[in-house]
Motif scaffolding. Structure first.
Motif, PDB file in Angstrom:
ATOM      1  N   TRP A 111      -7.214  13.332 -12.022  1.00  0.00           N
ATOM      2  CA  TRP A 111      -7.767  14.699 -11.633  1.00  0.00           C
ATOM      3  C   TRP A 111      -9.196  13.908 -11.771  1.00  0.00           C
ATOM      4  N   ASP A 112      -9.884  12.966 -12.140  1.00  0.00           N
ATOM      5  CA  ASP A 112     -11.132  13.176 -12.412  1.00  0.00           C
ATOM      6  C   ASP A 112     -11.754  12.664 -11.552  1.00  0.00           C
ATOM      7  N   HIS A 113     -10.878  11.783  -9.991  1.00  0.00           N
ATOM      8  CA  HIS A 113     -11.014  12.188  -9.038  1.00  0.00           C
ATOM      9  C   HIS A 113     -11.468  13.146  -7.661  1.00  0.00           C
ATOM     10  N   GLY A 114      -9.851  14.148  -8.042  1.00  0.00           N
ATOM     11  CA  GLY A 114     -10.071  14.831  -7.380  1.00  0.00           C
ATOM     12  C   GLY A 114      -9.511  15.126  -5.824  1.00  0.00           C
ATOM     13  N   GLY A 115      -9.248  16.687  -5.419  1.00  0.00           N
ATOM     14  CA  GLY A 115      -8.704  16.520  -3.944  1.00  0.00           C
ATOM     15  C   GLY A 115      -7.093  16.258  -4.208  1.00  0.00           C
ATOM     16  N   LEU A 116      -6.964  16.628  -3.177  1.00  0.00           N
ATOM     17  CA  LEU A 116      -4.901  16.219  -2.313  1.00  0.00           C
ATOM     18  C   LEU A 116      -4.467  14.905  -2.734  1.00  0.00           C
ATOM     19  N   ARG A 117      -5.257  14.272  -2.326  1.00  0.00           N
ATOM     20  CA  ARG A 117      -5.102  12.948  -3.141  1.00  0.00           C
ATOM     21  C   ARG A 117      -4.163  12.508  -4.634  1.00  0.00           C
ATOM     22  N   PHE A 118      -3.820  13.405  -5.271  1.00  0.00           N
ATOM     23  CA  PHE A 118      -3.527  13.413  -6.716  1.00  0.00           C
ATOM     24  C   PHE A 118      -1.849  14.013  -6.326  1.00  0.00           C
ATOM     25  N   ARG A 119      -1.270  14.100  -5.007  1.00  0.00           N
ATOM     26  CA  ARG A 119      -0.244  14.051  -5.289  1.00  0.00           C
ATOM     27  C   ARG A 119       0.306  12.456  -4.202  1.00  0.00           C
ATOM     28  N   ALA A 120      -0.321  11.789  -3.943  1.00  0.00           N
ATOM     29  CA  ALA A 120       0.234  10.518  -3.362  1.00  0.00           C
ATOM     30  C   ALA A 120       0.469   9.353  -4.406  1.00  0.00           C
ATOM     31  N   ASN A 121      -0.073   9.708  -5.642  1.00  0.00           N
ATOM     32  CA  ASN A 121      -0.239   8.868  -6.625  1.00  0.00           C
ATOM     33  C   ASN A 121       1.234   8.268  -7.218  1.00  0.00           C
ATOM     34  N   PHE A 122       2.305   9.219  -6.935  1.00  0.00           N
ATOM     35  CA  PHE A 122       3.758   8.152  -7.294  1.00  0.00           C
ATOM     36  C   PHE A 122       4.622   9.171  -5.658  1.00  0.00           C
ATOM     37  N   ARG A 123       5.728   7.737  -5.147  1.00  0.00           N
ATOM     38  CA  ARG A 123       5.996   8.605  -4.115  1.00  0.00           C
ATOM     39  C   ARG A 123       7.108   9.511  -5.022  1.00  0.00           C
ATOM     40  N   ASP A 124       7.989   9.570  -5.779  1.00  0.00           N
ATOM     41  CA  ASP A 124       9.020  10.555  -5.814  1.00  0.00           C
ATOM     42  C   ASP A 124       8.409  11.885  -6.757  1.00  0.00           C
ATOM     43  N   LEU A 125       7.272  12.079  -6.167  1.00  0.00           N
ATOM     44  CA  LEU A 125       6.778  13.264  -6.997  1.00  0.00           C
ATOM     45  C   LEU A 125       7.722  15.131  -5.333  1.00  0.00           C
ATOM     46  N   LEU A 126       7.339  14.683  -4.632  1.00  0.00           N
ATOM     47  CA  LEU A 126       8.487  15.688  -3.892  1.00  0.00           C
ATOM     48  C   LEU A 126       9.392  15.451  -3.649  1.00  0.00           C
ATOM     49  N   THR A 127      10.431  14.447  -5.015  1.00  0.00           N
ATOM     50  CA  THR A 127      11.847  14.145  -4.665  1.00  0.00           C
ATOM     51  C   THR A 127      12.745  14.359  -5.911  1.00  0.00           C
ATOM     52  N   ASP A 128      12.281  14.297  -6.267  1.00  0.00           N
ATOM     53  CA  ASP A 128      12.845  14.398  -8.264  1.00  0.00           C
ATOM     54  C   ASP A 128      11.880  15.054  -8.804  1.00  0.00           C
ATOM     55  N   LYS A 129      13.035  16.149  -9.591  1.00  0.00           N
ATOM     56  CA  LYS A 129      12.168  17.184  -9.831  1.00  0.00           C
ATOM     57  C   LYS A 129      11.720  16.577 -11.233  1.00  0.00           C
ATOM     58  N   ALA A 130      12.856  15.907 -11.940  1.00  0.00           N
ATOM     59  CA  ALA A 130      12.238  14.435 -13.646  1.00  0.00           C
ATOM     60  C   ALA A 130      11.038  14.260 -13.551  1.00  0.00           C
ATOM     61  N   ALA A 131      10.343  13.609 -12.251  1.00  0.00           N
ATOM     62  CA  ALA A 131       9.376  12.583 -11.995  1.00  0.00           C
ATOM     63  C   ALA A 131       8.291  14.305 -11.788  1.00  0.00           C
ATOM     64  N   ASN A 132       8.981  15.367 -11.142  1.00  0.00           N
ATOM     65  CA  ASN A 132       8.245  15.863 -11.018  1.00  0.00           C
ATOM     66  C   ASN A 132       6.951  16.764 -11.750  1.00  0.00           C
ATOM     67  N   ASP A 133       8.039  16.984 -12.643  1.00  0.00           N
ATOM     68  CA  ASP A 133       7.942  17.688 -13.945  1.00  0.00           C
ATOM     69  C   ASP A 133       6.551  17.096 -14.386  1.00  0.00           C
ATOM     70  N   THR A 134       6.295  15.499 -14.703  1.00  0.00           N
ATOM     71  CA  THR A 134       5.640  15.138 -15.809  1.00  0.00           C
ATOM     72  C   THR A 134       4.073  15.539 -15.172  1.00  0.00           C
ATOM     73  N   ALA A 135       4.191  15.647 -13.330  1.00  0.00           N
ATOM     74  CA  ALA A 135       2.705  16.086 -13.062  1.00  0.00           C
ATOM     75  C   ALA A 135       2.772  17.547 -13.402  1.00  0.00           C
ATOM     76  N   ALA A 136       3.626  18.617 -13.041  1.00  0.00           N
ATOM     77  CA  ALA A 136       3.647  19.554 -13.554  1.00  0.00           C
ATOM     78  C   ALA A 136       2.912  20.173 -15.089  1.00  0.00           C
ATOM     79  N   GLU A 137       3.483  19.249 -15.888  1.00  0.00           N
ATOM     80  CA  GLU A 137       3.240  19.921 -17.540  1.00  0.00           C
ATOM     81  C   GLU A 137       1.799  18.969 -17.308  1.00  0.00           C
ATOM     82  N   PHE A 138       1.153  17.911 -16.857  1.00  0.00           N
ATOM     83  CA  PHE A 138      -0.156  17.113 -16.712  1.00  0.00           C
ATOM     84  C   PHE A 138      -1.477  18.915 -16.496  1.00  0.00           C
TER      85      PHE A 138
END
Ligand code: N01
Length: 543
Positions: free
Chosen positions: A280-307
């Motif tokens: 978040w502090d760094h900014g930009g689209l790179r945020f979604r590259a932090n973990f490889r399962d953000l776009l494949t695992d709903k539970a993983a995605n939920d953590t980013a969504a809630e943040f």
């Protein structure tokens, strides 16, 4: 009619290749076919200048979400060394300057006709050629027809009742007046909170008397953290073009970074939050590259969504507004994730208000403003439609393209686009659709996928000419396999879960619901295309 037009009464102009569009893709395609293969080439461009997306999208705050050092052609080292970007994300005017610079540098203008909107293209099987006509009646004949019309160039202006009765001015962001719009002293309504609306709102709010944002679907957004580039960074980017290119070519989205190897579950909740905070502090689209399962695992995605929802609630002071902005109904990054410069902060201004269209949809536009279903008439002088595009298929279908046996593209794609590699359509020989549906395109940093497509098409045409091949079109079974693979690739991600996204065509009434871009990753796609070519254009029928 422009002076270089070719009137209907005159004989058609004949060229080896005709390219439709003079944006990033069309300019490079012209350079490759003309200067590398020696073909006669005509580019037809609807706009009054080159630049494509960046010619049309002049709305306030228009800026690219890709980082400038990656949002560029990488085919020419001297060009890379000579051009200097000024900010972390290039603004519309700077990108347009860049593309004009490229047009001059490679002497492209002499083969580009401006203000030449293509209205039809028809395949003549007897002569094995395409007949292409423009709005002003000009007529061309070509062997190779290449569309470089962009994925997001057909404006989607919602057909809201009463629109034409509005006494003020209305604009679509993708068809913005060149002279700009003065919001001083005006009450402005902006409909739409996608990447465009999120960029435009903070800038409009600076001068408008009042800005009312009409939100149908709440959206995630990550701060862009735009800034002037330092001399140190510029020197680094210049010294490392090879490495940057290599990373972009091996990454999923063509950005100059790789997706992390770790999964969300590999770290503790504290470590995860720290990683998100850093992103978040760094900014930009790179945020979604932090973990490889953000776009494949709903539970993983939920953590980013809630943040991200929590950040909205932290930034926006009014709790009711914060609740409406953070009530997001789809997983993070399943719609194209916007990045912003002070978007959520804008709602802390006294002259900005938010209307929740899910609670009270727009009923109609009145002469004075927008009437919502709760009976409120929001008085407005200007309406800005940041309502997106008839994406990917729209720009192609708005031209009347007819292939073999009178089959129109609209008929061929009645149930949704069907292509091989996003590049070709059955019964449309010698037609290549750059960044077409079924290719990674909009899921990537566009110049990277554009260069790959242009170079592949150039190599293909060179091969066909060298071998005396007159026609190329895909085999129907290859198309069926590719379409199934495109669907499988989408279904392996969470992206189809955003049921109202433009990736699915859901933003345009009546459009078939098909996940259009290829979600299998740019690096994998590049390898597939190279393999197809290496195996003698496997899956294509050469005639
Ligand atoms: O369009 P969008 P965009 N009534 O379709 C709403 C690229 N891009 O122009 O979500 C009310 O994303 C719609 O609501 P909903 C990028 O790939 C890149 O913003 O359908 N609202 C949504 O909020 C991007 O994804 C950059 O419920 C209506 C909005 O309008 C793509 O272009 C910058 C409505 C449309 O959002 C498109 O972005 C800008 C209606 N009738 C764009 N119809 C950069 O790289 C639609 N909406 C910086």
């Amino acid at each position: 009619m422009s002076p270089d037009a070719n009137p209907a009464s005159a004989p058609p102009r004949t060229v080896d290749a005709l390219v439709i569009g003079a944006g990033f893709a069309g300019l490079y395609q012209l350079h490759c076919l003309r200067d590398r293969l020696g073909l006669s080439v005509q580019v037809l461009e609807a706009g009054g200048g080159v630049g494509g997306t960046w010619y049309w999208n002049r709305y306030p705050g228009a800026r690219c979400d890709s980082e400038s050092h990656s949002y560029a052609y990488y085919f020419d080292e001297a060009l890379l060394q000579d051009w200097e970007w000024s900010e972390r994300y290039p603004g519309q005017a700077e990108i347009l300057r860049y593309l004009n610079h490229v047009a001059d540098r490679f002497d492209l203008r002499r083969n580009i006709r401006l203000n030449a909107r293509v209205t039809s293209a028809e395949y003549d099987a007897a002569g094995n050629r395409w007949r292409v006509r423009t709005e002003d009646g000009s007529h061309y004949v070509t062997t190779w027809l290449i569309t470089a019309v962009g994925c997001l160039s057909a404006a989607n202006v919602p057909n809201i009742p009463g629109r034409d009765d509005f006494a003020g001015q209305w604009y679509h962001t993708g068809q913005w007046p060149h002279e700009g719009v003065d919001f001083t002293g005006k009450r402005v309504g902006m409909v739409g909170t996608g990447s465009t609306g999120i960029q435009a709102a903070p800038v409009i709010a600076e001068t408008a008397t009042h800005l009312t944002v009409f939100q149908r679907t709440a959206n995630y957004s990550i701060p862009a953290r735009n800034a002037k580039l330092t001399d140190e960074f510029k020197a680094w980017a210049r010294a490392n073009t090879g490495e940057i290119r290599q990373v972009m070519h091996s990454s999923v989205n063509g950005h100059p970074w790789l997706v992390a190897e770790r999964k969300v579950g590999d770290v503790t909740p504290e470590e995860r939050e720290a990683i998100y905070q850093q992103g978040w502090d760094h900014g930009g689209l790179r945020f979604r590259a932090n973990f490889r399962d953000l776009l494949t695992d709903k539970a993983a995605n939920d953590t980013a969504a809630e943040f991200l929802r929590a950040q909205i609630r932290k930034v926006v002071k009014d709790p009711k507004t914060a609740a409406v902005l953070s009530d997001i109904d789809h997983p993070f990054a399943t719609k194209r994730p916007p990045i912003d410069s002070y978007y959520f902060e804008t709602f802390n201004r006294d002259n900005v208000s938010l209307v929740d269209l899910r609670e009270s949809p727009i009923e109609r536009i009145t002469p004075n403003g927008i009437l919502t279903s709760d009976g409120t008439e929001h008085p407005l002088d200007i309406i800005v439609f940041a309502t997106g595009f008839d994406a990917m298929t729209g720009p192609l279908l708005r031209m009347d393209i007819t292939g073999r046996d009178g089959l129109t593209l609209a008929e061929a794609w009645r149930e949704g686009p069907k292509t091989y590699l996003g590049l070709q359509v059955v019964r449309f020989p010698n037609l290549f659709t750059l960044t077409g549906p079924g290719s990674p395109s909009v899921l990537t940093n566009m110049p990277v996928c554009i260069e790959q497509h242009v170079e592949w098409v150039t190599g293909c045409i060179a091969h066909l000419r060298a071998n005396g091949v007159r026609t190329i079109e895909p085999a129907p079974d290859a198309v069926d396999r590719w379409v199934a693979h495109v669907n499988d690739a989408a279904n392996a991600t969470l992206m189809p879960q955003a049921g109202h996204s433009w990736y699915l065509g859901a933003n345009v009434p009546g459009k078939p619901r098909v996940f259009m871009p290829y979600a299998g990753g740019m690096a994998r796609y590049r390898a597939t295309c190279a393999d197809v070519a290496a195996r003698g254009y496997d899956g294509f029928v050469l005639g």
